[in-house]
Design a protein around this motif. Structure first.
Motif, short mmCIF file in Angstrom:
data_model
loop_
_atom_site.label_atom_id
_atom_site.label_comp_id
_atom_site.label_asym_id
_atom_site.label_seq_id
_atom_site.Cartn_x
_atom_site.Cartn_y
_atom_site.Cartn_z
N LEU A 53 -0.94 7.82 -0.14
CA LEU A 53 -2.05 8.18 0.74
C LEU A 53 -1.56 9.22 1.74
CD1 LEU A 53 -3.58 4.72 1.74
CD2 LEU A 53 -4.61 6.41 0.21
N ASP A 54 -2.53 9.93 2.29
CA ASP A 54 -2.21 10.88 3.34
C ASP A 54 -2.18 10.10 4.66
OD1 ASP A 54 -1.68 13.24 4.52
OD2 ASP A 54 -3.73 14.03 4.42
N ALA A 73 -4.38 5.43 8.49
CA ALA A 73 -4.89 5.84 7.18
C ALA A 73 -6.40 5.97 7.22
CB ALA A 73 -4.48 4.80 6.13
N PHE A 74 -6.93 6.83 6.37
CA PHE A 74 -8.38 7.04 6.22
C PHE A 74 -9.07 7.39 7.55
CE2 PHE A 74 -7.01 4.08 2.91
CZ PHE A 74 -7.47 4.72 1.77
N ALA A 131 -4.95 3.11 -2.52
CA ALA A 131 -4.57 4.39 -3.11
C ALA A 131 -4.68 4.36 -4.63
CB ALA A 131 -3.14 4.75 -2.69
N GLN A 136 -12.24 3.25 -1.27
CA GLN A 136 -12.45 3.70 0.12
C GLN A 136 -12.66 2.46 0.98
OE1 GLN A 136 -12.33 6.89 1.23
NE2 GLN A 136 -12.86 6.36 3.34
#
Ligand SMILES: [Zn+2]
Length: 378
Positions: A53-54, A73-74, A131, A136
């Motif tokens: 994940l970013d 995250a997110f 991920a 989501q």
């Protein structure tokens, strides 16, 4: 992906999760050990970067303790869910020689595995799940892992409060109680009561003395009379000392008082009572030190609603989730004090926190991970 498929996913991840838990537990990280804290945080930062994940990762140095770790995250406009945990343990370096990291039947032993390194792995694996399955989550996710929880969160408290204020709700990955999550924790108060009397020869002229020990013993009766079990309030004198030697009327005596309470009103009542203590013997003076330490985590309507969500998420894959209220405090208490709903004790079932019998149950790993994933998803 539905609940049953999610459980399948985590069943297939169980061996890998065990391997990660083993690695993390093997890096011993007692509170105050700055260099070991850095090794744990290095390991975790690497592991988080590997989930696919970013992420926004922040390491916050805490002088004399180690490093706190924040993972985001997110990100979006919505209020995040805060996942709370800690990387320090109560076990000194070398303790793993006395409770070796090992599996015996369904029990996975290790120092700090239950409180709470396996809980940290649950957070990591929840991100990996999101991920790998392209799921989501319902909200942005903030993970905060402090490095001084076991010794009172002297530096972590401000971060916990800072992240709580932004959060919609908070999930705490502290150990469960036989698998039960914690929907209420008592708050704590710590006090010292000192008596200062008049010393005298116990044989020649005892009448000139005013015994600090006698005075304190009478105050101890008073302190214990403050107990109000139906209200969840306990008051216990846990240490007492005084006097100098056998033939002297004691000039000084003191005791420490452990106070637990389920509401702030009770906390304040006990505070007022202790500070209002008057001596029985006017020749003796009393001195009180101490304060309310952690506010209670109250079982509010919002907490009950959060628990009921978790319970029905658990039921969707045949897992029974129960709740309990406990006397021990955690960083969840600081979150609750800000009015943010908290569900605590999400850690894997196990036992022996803070002892050399510390372990988790392997059969609970995938189920607990599934529960966490469902909570983040919805
Ligand atoms: Zn803990």
């Amino acid at each position: 992906m539905n609940a049953i498929e999610t459980l399948k996913y985590f069943n297939s991840r169980t061996d890998a999760m065990i391997a990660s838990m083993r690695e993390l537990v093997e890096i011993e990280s007692p509170s105050f050990d700055v260099s070991q804290s850095a090794i744990v945080v290095n390991w975790l930062e690497n592991a988080f970067r590997g989930v696919g994940l970013d992420l926004h990762i922040e390491r916050v140095p805490a002088k004399g303790y180690g490093e706190h770790l924040i993972v985001r995250a997110f990100p979006d406009e919505a209020k995040p869910v805060l996942l709370l945990g800690h990387t320090d343990t109560v076990h000194p370096v070398g303790a793993k020689l006395r409770n070796p990291t090992r599996i015996e039947g369904d029990k996975f032993y290790g120092c700090g595995i239950f409180d709470m390194k396996s809980g940290v792995i649950l957070m990591l694996e929840a991100l990996r799940f999101l991920a790998e399955t392209g799921t989501q989550p319902a909200r942005p996710i903030t993970i905060l892992l402090s490095c001084d929880e076991e010794v009172g969160s002297y530096t972590g408290k401000a971060l916990v409060e800072q992240e709580s204020e932004k959060a919609d709700h908070c999930l705490v990955f502290e150990p469960s109680a036989n698998g039960k999550v914690k929907t209420g924790r008592k708050g704590t108060g710590m006090y010292t009561v000192k008596a200062h009397g008049i010393p005298a020869h116990a044989g020649l002229e005892p009448e000139k003395g005013a015994s600090a020990i006698l005075e304190l013993s009478r105050q101890i009766e008073r302190l214990h009379a403050l107990n109000n079990i139906p209200f969840g309030t306990t008051v216990n004198v846990c240490t007492a000392s005084g006097g100098t030697t056998i033939n002297v009327i004691p000039e000084n005596a003191e005791c420490t008082v452990d106070v637990r309470f389920s509401s702030l009103a009770e906390a304040e009542r006990i505070y007022d009572e202790i500070y209002a203590l008057e001596p029985f013997d006017a020749r003796v003076s009393l001195e009180v030190l101490g304060n309310i330490n952690r506010p209670p985590m109250e079982r509010t309507k919002a907490v009950i609603a959060l628990f009921e969500k978790a319970q029905s998420a658990a039921a969707s894959f045949g897992y029974t989730l129960e709740e309990t209220q406990v006397g021990g405090a955690s960083d969840g208490n600081f979150v609750a004090a800000l009015g943010v709903p908290v569900l605590d004790g999400l850690g894997i079932a196990g036992d022996g926190a803070h002892t050399l019998d510390e372990h988790i149950l392997i059969s609970d790993i995938a189920k607990r991970a599934t529960l966490v994933a469902l909570l983040l998803k919805d």
